[in-house]
Design a protein around this motif. Structure first.
Motif, PDB file in Angstrom:
ATOM      1  N   GLY B  15       2.528  -9.166  -7.876  1.00 32.67           N
ATOM      2  CA  GLY B  15       3.345  -8.605  -8.944  1.00 32.67           C
ATOM      3  C   GLY B  15       2.712  -7.358  -9.518  1.00 32.67           C
ATOM      4  O   GLY B  15       1.759  -6.814  -8.987  1.00 32.67           O
ATOM      5  N   ASP B  17       1.713  -6.796 -12.925  1.00 29.86           N
ATOM      6  CA  ASP B  17       0.952  -6.748 -14.175  1.00 29.86           C
ATOM      7  C   ASP B  17      -0.498  -6.389 -13.890  1.00 29.86           C
ATOM      8  O   ASP B  17      -1.039  -6.702 -12.842  1.00 29.86           O
ATOM      9  N   ILE B  65      -1.268 -14.344 -12.207  1.00 29.50           N
ATOM     10  CA  ILE B  65      -0.117 -13.538 -12.621  1.00 29.50           C
ATOM     11  C   ILE B  65       0.204 -13.795 -14.087  1.00 29.50           C
ATOM     12  O   ILE B  65       0.154 -14.926 -14.550  1.00 29.50           O
ATOM     13  N   SER B  67       2.895 -11.796 -15.546  1.00 32.88           N
ATOM     14  CA  SER B  67       4.114 -11.046 -15.845  1.00 32.88           C
ATOM     15  C   SER B  67       5.350 -11.924 -15.931  1.00 32.88           C
ATOM     16  O   SER B  67       6.389 -11.486 -16.377  1.00 32.88           O
ATOM     17  N   GLY B  68       5.225 -13.167 -15.477  1.00 35.79           N
ATOM     18  CA  GLY B  68       6.394 -14.035 -15.488  1.00 35.79           C
ATOM     19  C   GLY B  68       7.156 -14.022 -14.175  1.00 35.79           C
ATOM     20  O   GLY B  68       8.187 -14.677 -14.047  1.00 35.79           O
ATOM     21  N   ALA B  69       6.643 -13.277 -13.187  1.00 32.36           N
ATOM     22  CA  ALA B  69       7.361 -13.200 -11.909  1.00 32.36           C
ATOM     23  C   ALA B  69       6.892 -14.271 -10.921  1.00 32.36           C
ATOM     24  O   ALA B  69       7.209 -14.201  -9.738  1.00 32.36           O
ATOM     25  N   ALA B  72       9.321 -16.037  -8.505  1.00 35.27           N
ATOM     26  CA  ALA B  72       9.804 -15.243  -7.380  1.00 35.27           C
ATOM     27  C   ALA B  72       8.702 -15.053  -6.339  1.00 35.27           C
ATOM     28  O   ALA B  72       8.962 -15.062  -5.135  1.00 35.27           O
ATOM     29  N   LEU B  73       7.458 -14.901  -6.802  1.00 36.50           N
ATOM     30  CA  LEU B  73       6.409 -14.450  -5.882  1.00 36.50           C
ATOM     31  C   LEU B  73       5.577 -15.583  -5.271  1.00 36.50           C
ATOM     32  O   LEU B  73       5.213 -15.511  -4.099  1.00 36.50           O
ATOM     33  N   ILE B  96      -0.236 -16.881 -17.058  1.00 37.42           N
ATOM     34  CA  ILE B  96       0.687 -17.449 -18.041  1.00 37.42           C
ATOM     35  C   ILE B  96       1.873 -18.049 -17.302  1.00 37.42           C
ATOM     36  O   ILE B  96       2.763 -17.344 -16.833  1.00 37.42           O
ATOM     37  N   PRO B  98       4.572 -21.193 -17.648  1.00 39.05           N
ATOM     38  CA  PRO B  98       5.081 -22.296 -18.467  1.00 39.05           C
ATOM     39  C   PRO B  98       4.987 -23.637 -17.735  1.00 39.05           C
ATOM     40  O   PRO B  98       5.194 -23.698 -16.524  1.00 39.05           O
TER      41      PRO B  98
END
Lengths: 561, 133, 328
Positions: B15, B17, B65, B67-69, B72-73, B96, B98
């Protein structure tokens, strides 16, 4: 502070010794202190007691002076918060421009006084939403802006002559600034009336935040182009926010945060002077951005030390004549890295203390983090609590009623001094390497930061540095939070949007504007007017950045670990 | 295990970030635990990560990661590893993420997720325990 | 995976078998020797280039640029980036790939990071076998990048056909940066970061040192300027490296070096094997322990004992036809 004359000094000295040998020794022999030695996280020794002897070398007028006057130790305005409170500015933005616009309007209704735009990572790195590298990232950590069309939606029904807007944008700052100017034009607001800030601080991207695009030299050119453009056309705009926040988040100590941020600042000022600008023409529009971390007094002292050191650098090193060129105005954000995923409600308390530090340190604007940010993007409720935290400090505590209330504390003044001294040592070292850009290229700054981050983690792991809920007072917990989720469809919608913008615009106008931009980039003209033309023609952010990539090349990080 | 056998770990940032504090701190901790750590730097696509993992014959991939992606990744990395027949590599994640996403990621074959505040030794121990040597 | 399959995979140029074999070599896995034995005849085709220089001289960036240049010229490239292992933990942080991202999906490029690990035979032994494996996989050019600190820079000469020594302008203590030892191994000097002040002075300094070199042969190491960031000077560097190979070939030095290298290697292997087998033969035998005691008590001396034990071992070896067990 020469609060005492020679005779009183001797009296205090002997009384202090008597106290150490008498009551202290007696108490310590029966009840040893909690630790052998106490120190701040920057490694500054903290003594048992501070007395007038510790501030003996301070000269009040020289070192503290008065608020609103050089060296600004006590604050940048004469009346500080008695006049106007700091700007409460919550960084926000997610998914698409439409949703972010709604959040902005909500925040303004809630009493927020300035906007702060978070962009998604593709925007920050100059990729359109349909670029392969953007996959999965669109709208995730902020709003996706591909073209002027998105910017129009983002600020729909928000009068740009009445709000100040801070944009966290660095490598493509010129492009987003141009879009902001163009939206304002459409609202009938001329650019000289616009108030706000672009972060525009590329050096810390190389060391701490990572959203770089172009190599240093070319990035510095873009930055000085912006300085020049704004000094002529946008007198109220803050052209850069020289940021220690991310350096701190990457793991530096408070001393390093001050040192590396100011070293970056020195590099920008030098670059602008080298580009032919008069220091008093642009320096007053420089602004700064710091974190507010956990150690209460060290943080308060840090803000004061940074202000004084910057004033001295501007006057002594760069020969700034005007006081306002020496004035360090800064934004503060409470430290995201201190938020814990464990017992997240505790974060409200951490944020409260950190916000109080920033206020006692004289910040101009403040973002308070939301309790759930170690877990995901904040929910609306969390954002509201964070904003209320600032409002409680502002309206209930009374800390705003006098200027710089902690001044004169023997401890605070001594810490302020020590932080300034240690930061200056670092700056000297960086000067010897040839300045911040060279020190970054050599990996010096990155290594120092990573070393501090590693040491911190080791101290936390060993329990020597307590983090409540993480290595002490731990409980079994099930998370009960509602997570804020970005609609997974947002990416698809945004991709469709940018494609339809490309399909519906006057392509030959775009081609012409981009060709003109390319020619300008190959030469030495100021790029701002060319970028503005391209933006007005609805060239996308990615297209504009691609033109610049073609001419400037791309930055490759050094292999620093 | 021969005395010169070392656990090799790829620390990768998929990603966009740029927050590599965690990645770098974990990399140092693994080195100090005697492992060989290959760090790839920022902005790695799943394709780049899988290629590096294969060329470097790593035992472990650590994905970081913020970025929250990740949804997807991470699964894409696993898919490519399977395609290359390299799904014997232990894949762990951090950043980060969840809690609600963790079961789904595990379903895709991510062995474990280490959130903020995880002690470094916990990661070291986990790798030592789960790498087949 | 069976050794034969592994070898076949390597020869077909497949990445996974090659990567696995390298791991086996690094781990001193006995099967690696078997694989290398089978691969040996297929090696000796690649041009092996050593790149060394002080930390911060921009070696990785330069290697990336050189790789791009080789790829433009249609040649495939293997890169072995060697970084020091921590003497305390034995672990290592290997960051060279950060620099090499633009080749990270190119099928014609294979990048491998290595820690020095404190191999018994120094970095040279393991690295040389790793290079051999990559050679067998068919890469045209193999670049070995080592940090110029301590022993490794001198050992690079045992592996590479062409050694490029990289330095940067004004690195302060110039002589310290390019130490006497490293001077002698260079076939080509590169002053990288040529945009920094003092680049030309650096070139003259190196040339002045070369003027003093009494032992220099027909090849006088050229001193080139490069800019790893922009790629300036890199095509010229690659030209010079090619030129050096032509020189080696035409002057007969390539053959001479090859013979010398085979001789050294054979000696090394024999020495290692003999020692190992002798010790294996002796280990745990009561008469061996008795002899040691006799030496310690000054009833005998180690010189005579060594002579006697070796002689006895050789007799036994010739009788058994011995030592067909593999490994090492």
């Amino acid at each position: 502070m020469k609060m005492v004359d020679e005779e009183e000094r001797r009296e205090i000295q002997s009384a202090l010794e008597a106290w150490e040998k008498g009551p202290v020794a007696k108490t310590v022999s029966r009840f040893p202190e909690r630790r052998e030695a106490f120190a701040t996280p920057s490694g500054i020794t903290v003594k048992r007691l501070y007395t007038p002897l510790d501030v003996d070398s301070l000269k009040y007028n020289r070192d503290l002076g008065f608020p609103g006057a050089y060296p600004f130790t006590r604050g940048v305005q004469p009346t500080m918060y008695r006049g106007r409170l700091w700007t409460m500015r919550q960084y926000s933005g997610f998914a698409t421009a439409r949703e972010t616009n709604e959040r902005f309007r909500y925040l303004l209704e809630q009493g927020q006084t300035g906007l702060s735009v978070a962009f998604d990572l593709p925007t920050q790195i100059g990729y359109d939403s349909d670029h392969p590298m953007a996959r999965g990232e669109v709208g995730k950590v902020g709003v996706a802006i591909d073209s002027l069309a998105d910017m129009e939606v983002l600020f729909d029904s928000i009068p740009l002559d009445r709000v100040s807007t801070s944009m966290t944008i660095n490598a493509p700052a010129a492009v987003l600034l141009a879009m902001y100017i163009a939206v304002a034009e459409k609202q009938g607001v001329p650019m000289e009336k616009l108030r706000g800030t672009i972060q525009n601080d590329i050096l810390k991207e190389y060391v701490a935040r990572g959203t770089y695009i172009f190599p240093p030299q070319e990035s510095m050119r873009l930055i000085t182009d912006i300085f020049k453009f704004c000094s002529e056309k946008m007198p109220l705009w803050n052209t850069i926010s020289i940021s220690g926040y991310h350096i701190r988040e990457a793991g530096s100590t408070a001393v390093q945060e001050v040192a590396f941020t100011l070293a970056d600042g020195i590099a920008y000022v030098q670059a602008a002077i080298d580009a032919g600008l008069d220091v008093d023409k642009f320096a007053s529009r420089l602004s700064f951005f710091f974190g507010s971390h956990s150690n209460f007094f060290e943080e308060v002292a840090k803000f004061r030390a940074a202000r004084r050191l910057w004033a001295r650098i501007m006057r002594e090193r760069f020969g700034a004549r005007e006081d306002r060129s020496c004035r360090m105005r800064f934004h503060t954000q409470t430290a995201g890295c201190t938020l814990t995923a464990q017992q997240p409600e505790n974060n409200v308390v951490r944020v409260t203390l950190q916000a109080l530090q920033a206020v006692l340190g004289g910040t101009q604007s403040l973002h308070t983090n939301s309790r759930d940010e170690a877990l995901s993007l904040p929910t609306e409720e969390s954002v509201r609590i964070a904003l209320r935290t600032q409002q409680i400090i502002a309206f209930e505590t009374g800390v705003t009623d006098t200027v710089d209330p902690l001044a004169g504390s023997y401890f605070i003044e001594s810490l302020t001094d020590e932080i300034e001294r240690r930061a200056m040592e670092y700056i000297k070292k960086i000067d010897e390497m040839g300045g911040a850009p060279r020190a970054i290229e050599k990996g010096f700054i990155q290594r120092e930061i990573t070393q501090s981050a590693y040491e911190h983690q080791r101290l936390v792991d060993s329990g020597e540095r307590v983090v409540v809920g993480v290595n002490k007072f731990v409980i079994e917990e099930g998370h009960t939070f509602d997570y804020m989720r970005v609609d997974p469809e947002a990416e698809r919608r945004q991709i469709e949007r940018v494609r339809s913008v490309r399909a519906s615009r006057d392509q030959s106008a775009v081609d012409d504007a981009l060709a003109a931009l390319r020619a300008a980039a190959e030469g030495t003209d100021n790029l701002m007017p060319f970028i503005l033309d391209a933006v007005r023609a609805y060239a996308t952010l990615g297209e504009i950045c691609d033109v610049l990539r073609g001419v400037f090349g791309e930055y490759r990080a050094p292999d620093v670990l | 295990m021969s005395p010169s056998r070392k656990i090799r770990v790829l620390i990768a940032k998929p990603g966009l970030d740029g927050h590599d504090r965690g990645a770098k701190v974990v990399a140092r901790a693994l080195r100090d635990a005697g492992m060989e750590v290959i760090y790839t730097g920022l902005r790695q696509t799943p394709e780049m990560i899988v290629r590096a993992a294969i060329d470097e014959s790593v035992d472990v991939i650590g994905l970081s990661i913020l970025s929250g992606a990740h949804m997807a990744l991470f699964p894409r990395v696993m898919e490519l590893l399977r395609k290359e027949g390299a799904d014997d590599i232990l894949v762990i994640g951090g950043g980060i993420i969840p809690e609600d996403d963790i079961p789904e990621l595990k379903k895709h074959g991510i062995a474990e997720i280490f959130g903020p505040g995880t002690p470094l030794d916990e990661i070291v121990d986990y790798i030592r325990k789960h790498v087949k040597v | 995976m069976r050794v034969e399959d592994l070898v076949r995979g390597v020869l077909e140029g497949k990445r996974r078998p090659l990567a696995r074999l390298i791991t086996m070599i690094e781990n001193e896995d006995p099967q690696a020797s078997e694989a290398l034995r089978l691969l040996y005849r297929h090696t000796g085709r690649a041009h092996i280039i050593g790149i060394t220089g002080p930390p911060g001289s921009g070696k990785s960036t330069l290697v990336t640029r050189m790789t791009a240049e080789y790829r433009r010229r249609g040649r495939t490239v293997g890169i072995v980036a060697v970084d020091p292992s921590s003497p305390f933990s034995g672990g290592a942080l290997l960051g060279d790939r950060i620099r090499m991202q633009e080749h990270s999906l190119d099928e014609g490029v294979f990048v491998r990071s290595m820690g020095t690990r404190g191999h018994l035979g120094g970095i040279a032994r393991a690295t040389s076998d790793v290079v051999r494996a990559i050679d067998a996989s068919g890469k045209d050019v193999i670049i070995v990048e080592t940090v110029g600190a301590g022993q490794s820079e001198v050992e690079i000469i045992d592996i590479a056909h062409t050694v490029v020594v990289v330095d940067v302008p004004g690195s302060g203590d110039d002589i310290q940066a390019i130490k006497a030892g490293i001077m002698e191994i260079a076939d080509i000097f590169v002053v990288n970061k040529m945009d920094l002040p003092g680049a030309d002075r650096k070139v003259s300094e190196i040339n002045a040192m070369l003027d003093l070199d009494q032992k220099m042969g027909e090849w006088r190491p050229p001193v080139l300027l490069t800019n790893g960031r922009t790629g300036e000077g890199v095509p010229e560097l690659v030209d010079k490296i090619d030129e050096h190979m032509v020189f080696l070939r035409e002057s007969g030095l390539l053959e001479e070096k090859g013979l010398q290298r085979s001789r050294d290697e054979l000696h090394q292997i024999m020495e290692y094997r003999l020692t190992r087998e002798l010790l294996q033969h002796l280990r745990g035998r009561p008469e061996y322990e008795r002899a040691i005691k006799m030496i310690a008590q000054r009833h005998d001396d180690p010189y005579s004992v060594a002579q006697r034990l070796i002689a006895e071992f050789l007799v036994e070896l010739s009788r058994s036809g011995g030592g067909d067990e593999d490994g090492g």
